[in-house]
Each structure stands twice: as structure tokens, then as C-alpha cells.
Design a protein around this motif. Structure first.
Motif, short mmCIF file in Angstrom:
data_model
loop_
_atom_site.label_atom_id
_atom_site.label_comp_id
_atom_site.label_asym_id
_atom_site.label_seq_id
_atom_site.Cartn_x
_atom_site.Cartn_y
_atom_site.Cartn_z
N LEU A 24 55.27 30.71 45.31
CA LEU A 24 56.14 30.20 44.24
C LEU A 24 55.17 29.78 43.23
CD1 LEU A 24 57.80 27.29 46.46
CD2 LEU A 24 58.68 29.43 45.84
N ARG A 25 55.79 29.60 41.86
CA ARG A 25 54.98 29.12 40.98
C ARG A 25 55.36 27.79 40.38
NH1 ARG A 25 54.71 32.63 35.38
NH2 ARG A 25 56.70 31.60 34.85
N LEU A 26 54.46 26.91 39.93
CA LEU A 26 54.60 25.79 39.67
C LEU A 26 53.92 25.77 38.11
CD1 LEU A 26 54.67 22.57 39.66
CD2 LEU A 26 52.68 22.45 40.92
N VAL A 27 54.98 25.22 37.23
CA VAL A 27 54.62 24.74 35.88
C VAL A 27 54.61 23.12 35.89
CG1 VAL A 27 55.24 24.91 33.57
CG2 VAL A 27 55.51 26.89 35.09
N LEU A 28 53.35 22.40 35.32
CA LEU A 28 53.37 21.00 35.45
C LEU A 28 53.27 20.81 34.08
CD1 LEU A 28 53.04 18.38 36.79
CD2 LEU A 28 50.83 19.01 37.12
N THR A 29 53.95 19.91 33.34
CA THR A 29 53.99 19.72 31.76
C THR A 29 53.75 18.23 31.66
OG1 THR A 29 55.48 21.54 31.49
CG2 THR A 29 55.25 20.01 29.82
N GLY A 43 49.70 28.86 41.17
CA GLY A 43 50.29 29.52 41.88
C GLY A 43 50.47 28.66 43.02
N VAL A 44 51.51 28.69 43.87
CA VAL A 44 51.66 27.79 45.21
C VAL A 44 51.79 28.77 46.43
CG1 VAL A 44 53.07 26.17 46.30
CG2 VAL A 44 52.88 26.25 43.76
N PRO A 45 50.63 28.93 47.13
CA PRO A 45 50.56 29.95 48.14
C PRO A 45 51.35 29.64 49.33
CG PRO A 45 48.46 28.78 47.78
CD PRO A 45 49.42 28.27 47.17
N ASP A 48 51.53 26.26 54.52
CA ASP A 48 51.82 24.86 54.79
C ASP A 48 50.62 23.74 54.62
OD1 ASP A 48 53.93 22.75 55.28
OD2 ASP A 48 53.43 22.70 57.67
N ASP A 49 49.72 24.34 54.15
CA ASP A 49 48.71 23.58 53.60
C ASP A 49 48.94 22.78 52.53
OD1 ASP A 49 46.99 24.25 55.98
OD2 ASP A 49 46.31 25.88 54.68
N PRO A 50 48.67 21.53 52.46
CA PRO A 50 48.60 20.75 51.15
C PRO A 50 47.90 21.35 49.92
CG PRO A 50 47.81 19.30 52.87
CD PRO A 50 47.78 20.89 53.20
N GLY A 51 48.47 21.07 48.86
CA GLY A 51 47.83 21.59 47.56
C GLY A 51 48.19 20.62 46.47
N VAL A 52 47.33 20.78 45.35
CA VAL A 52 47.54 19.94 44.23
C VAL A 52 47.52 20.81 42.71
CG1 VAL A 52 44.86 19.45 44.05
CG2 VAL A 52 46.51 17.79 43.12
N CYS A 53 48.19 20.36 41.86
CA CYS A 53 48.08 20.95 40.55
C CYS A 53 47.86 19.89 39.45
CB CYS A 53 49.18 21.73 40.33
SG CYS A 53 49.35 22.48 38.57
N VAL A 83 56.69 16.64 33.94
CA VAL A 83 57.59 17.34 34.78
C VAL A 83 57.05 18.53 35.58
CG1 VAL A 83 59.63 18.76 34.44
CG2 VAL A 83 59.40 16.91 32.96
N ALA A 84 57.32 18.73 36.85
CA ALA A 84 56.79 19.71 37.70
C ALA A 84 58.24 20.69 37.97
CB ALA A 84 56.19 19.12 39.08
N GLU A 85 57.65 21.94 37.79
CA GLU A 85 58.91 22.65 38.02
C GLU A 85 58.28 23.87 39.01
OE1 GLU A 85 61.66 22.94 34.02
OE2 GLU A 85 59.63 23.60 33.97
N PHE A 86 59.21 24.17 39.88
CA PHE A 86 58.83 25.24 41.05
C PHE A 86 59.92 26.02 41.07
CE2 PHE A 86 56.80 21.18 42.52
CZ PHE A 86 55.66 21.58 42.96
N ALA A 87 59.42 27.38 40.92
CA ALA A 87 60.33 28.75 40.70
C ALA A 87 59.89 29.48 41.88
CB ALA A 87 60.19 29.05 39.20
N GLY A 88 60.94 30.57 42.15
CA GLY A 88 60.43 31.41 43.20
C GLY A 88 60.80 32.90 42.29
N LYS A 89 60.45 33.93 43.01
CA LYS A 89 60.57 35.37 42.17
C LYS A 89 62.07 35.74 42.24
CE LYS A 89 55.89 36.79 42.96
NZ LYS A 89 55.04 37.87 43.59
N GLY A 90 62.48 36.52 41.28
CA GLY A 90 63.71 37.17 41.24
C GLY A 90 63.93 38.42 41.68
N PRO A 91 65.02 39.07 41.79
CA PRO A 91 65.05 40.42 42.06
C PRO A 91 63.87 41.44 41.82
CG PRO A 91 67.01 39.65 41.42
CD PRO A 91 66.03 38.58 40.89
#
Length: 114
Positions: A24-29, A43-45, A48-53, A83-91
Motif C-alpha cells: 500500500l501507499r501511505l500519504v501522511l499530511t 511505502g507500506v510493505p 504483518d510487521d508493525p511500521g511507522v511513518c 491526516v493519514a491516507e492509505f491507498a492500494g494500486k488500481g487496475p
């Protein structure tokens, strides 16, 4: 949102775990007074390991530091939001075309010091 104990810096931080099986992609504003913004793209691999941005730390004006240390502690801190926004890849395989999976914003009345 975070701020140092002396009130001299402000930054946004979010913790995550990604058990979706897809990167996933995370945009933190971080939104500051006067319409200023600071963004971090993380980038959010797909693990299931915890991460931080975090965003870069922003210095607070001297007047805001004095206010945070005085009787109206936290008033100036509330002028900041995150604001944190998590997005997935599109087609197309791009995040710009993908779904917004989660948007989470600060709703702080003063936040925590760290």
C-alpha cells in the motif's frame, strides 16, 4: 500528532500493520497554521510487521511555544492537524488510480507530548 516536551517542534506520526497481502501507499499530511502543509509518502510493505511513518519536524513559532508553556497550554497546538491516507494500486498498477482504503485524521484537543 506529536510535539516535543518543550513545545518547539510539531510532527505527524502514524503506526500501521498491513495484513492485506498487497503493498500500500501511505500519504501522511501535517497541516499547520496559515495553510502550510508538509507531506510524507511512505511505502507500506505487504507484511504483518508493525511500521511507522512520520513527517519532518516543523519548528513552532516562538509565540506558540510560549503559549504552550503558559496558562493556555495546548491552545496553539490545536491549530495543527494531521491526516493519514492509505491507498492500494488500481487496475493500471498505479496508486493514483487505486482505491482509497482508509483516511484517518487527528481530532485532538491538545495531543500528547513525547
Amino acid at each position: 500528532m506529536q510535539r516535543d516536551a518543550a513545545g518547539g517542534e510539531v510532527w505527524a506520526r502514524t503506526y500501521y500493520r498491513n495484513a492485506t497481502g498487497a503493498e500500500l501507499r501511505l500519504v501522511l499530511t501535517l497541516m499547520a497554521p496559515g495553510g502550510r502543509t508538509v507531506e510524507s509518502h511512505c511505502g507500506v510493505p505487504a507484511e504483518d510487521d508493525p511500521g511507522v511513518c512520520e513527517t519532518p519536524r516543523e519548528p513552532r513559532p516562538e509565540s506558540a511555544r510560549r503559549s504552550a508553556q503558559g496558562a493556555d497550554r495546548g491552545v496553539k497546538h490545536r491549530e495543527y492537524a494531521a491526516v493519514a491516507e492509505f491507498a492500494g494500486k488500481g487496475p493500471s498498477g498505479r496508486y493514483e488510480d487505486g482505491p482509497l482504503l482508509l483516511r484517518s485524521g487527528s481530532n485532538s484537543t491538545g495531543g500528547r507530548s513525547s
